[in-house]
Scaffold this motif. Structure first.
Motif, PDB file in Angstrom:
ATOM      1  N   UNK A  84       0.387  16.992 -34.257  1.00 37.78           N
ATOM      2  CA  UNK A  84      -0.733  17.143 -35.182  1.00 37.78           C
ATOM      3  C   UNK A  84      -1.959  17.730 -34.485  1.00 37.78           C
ATOM      4  N   UNK A  85      -2.247  17.273 -33.267  1.00 36.97           N
ATOM      5  CA  UNK A  85      -3.400  17.819 -32.561  1.00 36.97           C
ATOM      6  C   UNK A  85      -3.282  19.313 -32.352  1.00 36.97           C
ATOM      7  N   UNK A  86      -2.087  19.758 -32.008  1.00 40.87           N
ATOM      8  CA  UNK A  86      -1.847  21.192 -31.830  1.00 40.87           C
ATOM      9  C   UNK A  86      -2.031  21.935 -33.149  1.00 40.87           C
ATOM     10  N   UNK A  87      -1.522  21.362 -34.231  1.00 41.02           N
ATOM     11  CA  UNK A  87      -1.653  22.001 -35.547  1.00 41.02           C
ATOM     12  C   UNK A  87      -3.119  22.170 -35.925  1.00 41.02           C
ATOM     13  N   UNK A 194       5.884  13.404 -26.567  1.00 38.33           N
ATOM     14  CA  UNK A 194       5.734  14.710 -25.933  1.00 38.33           C
ATOM     15  C   UNK A 194       4.901  15.685 -26.736  1.00 38.33           C
ATOM     16  N   UNK A 195       4.147  15.187 -27.722  1.00 38.63           N
ATOM     17  CA  UNK A 195       3.356  16.042 -28.597  1.00 38.63           C
ATOM     18  C   UNK A 195       1.863  15.902 -28.296  1.00 38.63           C
ATOM     19  N   UNK A 196       1.101  16.899 -28.709  1.00 39.50           N
ATOM     20  CA  UNK A 196      -0.350  16.852 -28.579  1.00 39.50           C
ATOM     21  C   UNK A 196      -0.895  16.065 -29.767  1.00 39.50           C
ATOM     22  N   UNK A 197      -1.367  14.878 -29.494  1.00 42.44           N
ATOM     23  CA  UNK A 197      -1.755  13.947 -30.551  1.00 42.44           C
ATOM     24  C   UNK A 197      -3.255  14.063 -30.843  1.00 42.44           C
ATOM     25  N   UNK A 198      -3.590  14.218 -32.099  1.00 42.09           N
ATOM     26  CA  UNK A 198      -5.001  14.211 -32.508  1.00 42.09           C
ATOM     27  C   UNK A 198      -5.646  12.880 -32.137  1.00 42.09           C
ATOM     28  N   UNK A 199      -4.899  11.794 -32.285  1.00 44.55           N
ATOM     29  CA  UNK A 199      -5.415  10.472 -31.934  1.00 44.55           C
ATOM     30  C   UNK A 199      -5.895  10.433 -30.485  1.00 44.55           C
ATOM     31  N   UNK A 200      -5.133  11.027 -29.568  1.00 44.55           N
ATOM     32  CA  UNK A 200      -5.509  10.997 -28.157  1.00 44.55           C
ATOM     33  C   UNK A 200      -6.804  11.753 -27.913  1.00 44.55           C
TER      34      UNK A 200
END
Length: 240
Positions: A84-87, A194-200
């Protein structure tokens, strides 16, 4: 404000129909779900909609070329599914606050973006995360926020186990974030799955940029699978 709608997911939980029709285009009466979501943002004051799609979802673009939602609609592409962060980052880097509305979540009842905008104004333009309370045994499905007595977010954990969760306030498909979050997304390392998380990325900015929680009044309807979609239809058309 602008509004970003991430809608590039493959929709595998709704296969095989999503091999041809994006889940965001499934109808709610005479409108597809993604138009209902876009109109929610417009009603809350968004002046532009940015929809993030994959090359396989040109149907979404073609639809909005024929339909007027009252504000300009532009498109960005997420060529790889990196979270989601990447999106959200694929939508560009706005210089103003941005709503983020997940493309597989329709909210029935009061407009959550209106409620979140009011919370932001009450706190000097701070960021806001839309939340819903969930049973403790279900927290591992969500990002979970810990709030102080004033409703300010003090911690965020992506999909924690029930024993490690900081509370029961689950992130629920709606955000209102200042432009600073895009700087954090630009160098955000992959996290859960392994994803770019918006939360992070939001968690990293909490010390410098205040973010508040808003347990909104409406009911989130997850339309990512057939069961959720049919429940959403029932709720949407039964709201009177």
């Amino acid at each position: 404000m602008i509004a970003i709608i991430p809608a590039a997911g493959k929709g595998t939980r709704f296969a095989p129909v999503t091999k041809v029709v994006p889940k965001e285009m499934l109808p709610f009466g005479a409108k597809p779900a993604i138009q209902v979501i876009a109109e929610e943002a417009v009603a809350a004051g968004a002046r532009e909609i940015a929809i993030v799609i994959s090359p396989e979802k040109e149907l979404v673009r073609r639809y909005f070329e024929q339909v007027d939602v009252g504000v300009p609609v532009r498109f960005a592409y997420q060529l790889e599914q990196k979270g989601l962060g990447h999106a959200v980052a694929c939508a560009g880097r706005p210089e103003e606050p941005a709503f983020v509305l997940l493309g597989d979540a329709v909210v029935t009842g009061p407009n959550p973006c209106v409620e979140m905008a009011a919370v932001s104004r009450a706190h000097g333009g701070a960021g806001v995360i839309g939340l819903k309370r969930v049973p403790r045994e279900r927290v591992s499905r969500y990002g979970v926020a810990a709030l102080d007595a004033d409703g300010r977010v003090v911690d965020l954990v992506e999909k924690p186990s029930p024993e490690d969760a900081p509370g029961d306030a689950a992130i629920s498909g709606r955000y209102l974030l200042g432009p600073s979050v895009f700087g954090y997304l630009a160098d955000q390392a992959p996290g859960k799955g392994g994803e770019i998380q918006l939360t992070d990325a939001i968690r990293r900015m909490l010390g410098e940029h205040p973010v508040y929680g808003c347990v909104y009044s409406g009911a989130r309807q997850d339309i990512g699978d057939p069961e959720g979609y049919f429940k959403a239809l029932e709720a949407y058309h039964g709201r009177g």
